[in-house]
Write a protein that holds these residues in place. Sequence first.
Motif, PDB file in Angstrom:
ATOM      1  N   VAL A  12       0.850  -1.190   0.000  1.00 26.22           N
ATOM      2  CA  VAL A  12       0.000   0.000   0.000  1.00 26.22           C
ATOM      3  C   VAL A  12       0.883   1.236   0.000  1.00 26.22           C
ATOM      4  CG1 VAL A  12      -0.179   0.032   2.527  1.00 26.22           C
ATOM      5  CG2 VAL A  12      -1.924   1.177   1.163  1.00 26.22           C
ATOM      6  N   CYS A  13       0.446   2.260  -0.694  1.00 26.70           N
ATOM      7  CA  CYS A  13       1.141   3.553  -0.654  1.00 26.70           C
ATOM      8  C   CYS A  13       0.092   4.634  -0.909  1.00 26.70           C
ATOM      9  CB  CYS A  13       2.270   3.631  -1.682  1.00 26.70           C
ATOM     10  SG  CYS A  13       1.732   3.708  -3.399  1.00 26.70           S
ATOM     11  N   SER A  14       0.465   5.867  -0.668  1.00 26.68           N
ATOM     12  CA  SER A  14      -0.485   6.953  -0.904  1.00 26.68           C
ATOM     13  C   SER A  14      -0.801   7.041  -2.389  1.00 26.68           C
ATOM     14  CB  SER A  14       0.079   8.277  -0.384  1.00 26.68           C
ATOM     15  OG  SER A  14       1.315   8.578  -1.021  1.00 26.68           O
ATOM     16  N   SER A  15       0.241   7.077  -3.196  1.00 31.75           N
ATOM     17  CA  SER A  15       0.110   7.189  -4.648  1.00 31.75           C
ATOM     18  C   SER A  15       1.389   6.680  -5.286  1.00 31.75           C
ATOM     19  CB  SER A  15      -0.140   8.650  -5.031  1.00 31.75           C
ATOM     20  OG  SER A  15       0.239   8.912  -6.361  1.00 31.75           O
ATOM     21  N   GLU A  38      -2.429  -1.401  -3.430  1.00 30.19           N
ATOM     22  CA  GLU A  38      -3.504  -0.489  -3.018  1.00 30.19           C
ATOM     23  C   GLU A  38      -2.932   0.916  -2.909  1.00 30.19           C
ATOM     24  OE1 GLU A  38      -6.569   0.189   0.791  1.00 30.19           O
ATOM     25  OE2 GLU A  38      -5.036  -1.375   0.855  1.00 30.19           O
ATOM     26  N   GLN A  39      -3.746   1.911  -3.274  1.00 33.53           N
ATOM     27  CA  GLN A  39      -3.383   3.315  -3.075  1.00 33.53           C
ATOM     28  C   GLN A  39      -4.391   3.949  -2.117  1.00 33.53           C
ATOM     29  OE1 GLN A  39      -1.503   5.203  -7.032  1.00 33.53           O
ATOM     30  NE2 GLN A  39      -3.586   4.466  -7.360  1.00 33.53           N
ATOM     31  N   SER A  40      -3.870   4.623  -1.104  1.00 35.61           N
ATOM     32  CA  SER A  40      -4.767   5.280  -0.154  1.00 35.61           C
ATOM     33  C   SER A  40      -5.184   6.664  -0.632  1.00 35.61           C
ATOM     34  CB  SER A  40      -4.097   5.394   1.218  1.00 35.61           C
ATOM     35  OG  SER A  40      -2.888   6.135   1.127  1.00 35.61           O
ATOM     36  N   GLU A  41      -4.378   7.264  -1.525  1.00 37.32           N
ATOM     37  CA  GLU A  41      -4.681   8.601  -2.046  1.00 37.32           C
ATOM     38  C   GLU A  41      -4.419   8.648  -3.544  1.00 37.32           C
ATOM     39  OE1 GLU A  41      -2.722  11.668   0.233  1.00 37.32           O
ATOM     40  OE2 GLU A  41      -2.925  10.506   2.085  1.00 37.32           O
ATOM     41  N   SER A  49      -9.851  12.131  -7.429  1.00 37.75           N
ATOM     42  CA  SER A  49      -9.331  10.934  -6.768  1.00 37.75           C
ATOM     43  C   SER A  49      -9.496   9.727  -7.687  1.00 37.75           C
ATOM     44  CB  SER A  49     -10.059  10.685  -5.443  1.00 37.75           C
ATOM     45  OG  SER A  49     -11.434  10.457  -5.680  1.00 37.75           O
ATOM     46  N   TYR A  51     -10.106   5.684  -7.335  1.00 38.94           N
ATOM     47  CA  TYR A  51     -10.470   4.604  -6.433  1.00 38.94           C
ATOM     48  C   TYR A  51      -9.544   3.418  -6.656  1.00 38.94           C
ATOM     49  CZ  TYR A  51     -13.475   1.151  -4.122  1.00 38.94           C
ATOM     50  OH  TYR A  51     -13.966   0.171  -3.300  1.00 38.94           O
TER      51      TYR A  51
END
Length: 249
Positions: A12-15, A38-41, A49, A51
């Motif tokens: 997972v990372c922000s972007s 997965e990206q949180s941002e 944004s 999804y």
Amino acid sequence: MAIGTVIHLFSVCSSTNDMAKELTRRGASDGTVVIADEQSEGRGTKGRSWYSPAGLGLYMSVILRPPESDVSLLPMVAGIAVVEAILSTTGLEVRLKWPNDIIWSGKKLGGILCESEFIGPEISCAILGIGLNIGQRKKDFPPCLQPTAVSLRMVLKRPVDRERLAERLFQALDAWYGRFLSGKKMDVLRAFEAKLIFPIGKVVNIKAEKRSHTGLFLGFDLGGRLILEENGGKVFFSPAEILEIGYNT
């Protein structure tokens, strides 16, 4: 170095674009890839944004260090490569909606975000971000996206091998980026135009920042601008000016 020779994987990372920018500051080479489960941002163009739920999409960014500062055709390079990779992996022929959408049957399958960093007037790097919906069922999308979003699984009615698709995408990106670097920009333009949801000669409607336009689509120039014939003259649009583009079926 071929695209995909070096890959940084994150659960997972922000972007992935943000991670790629950080890696460029540490000296990451041309062709380095960042992939997150997965990206949180995650983000798209104009601050929207993206999804990015865990395990259901391909979220990746490619670090490019082209020798010239004009990188306006790189989003087209990415779009062509995505269409070719999906076709060779799944047999599905998807289309492109300028400037940055991957489309199937009027719904959004993916998107492209190109961001550049400069040191003074010289380009330091370009980051090509690519997001593809792969494994989602309709219920996996938020209600606000369900009318407009689609995934490869929804279209094909079967799972898609994400790793195989990514590998084909690396190969296609490497080939088209090579054409870009060798000066074959007309090849890039013609290939992109051939994969659009509307053909050259179609009447299109453009909602731009200042006003709306309707005219005949004539293609693109070497700066990546759309050319519209309107009221007997030519009008040029850069991607940043476009709020929406459509056409009558």
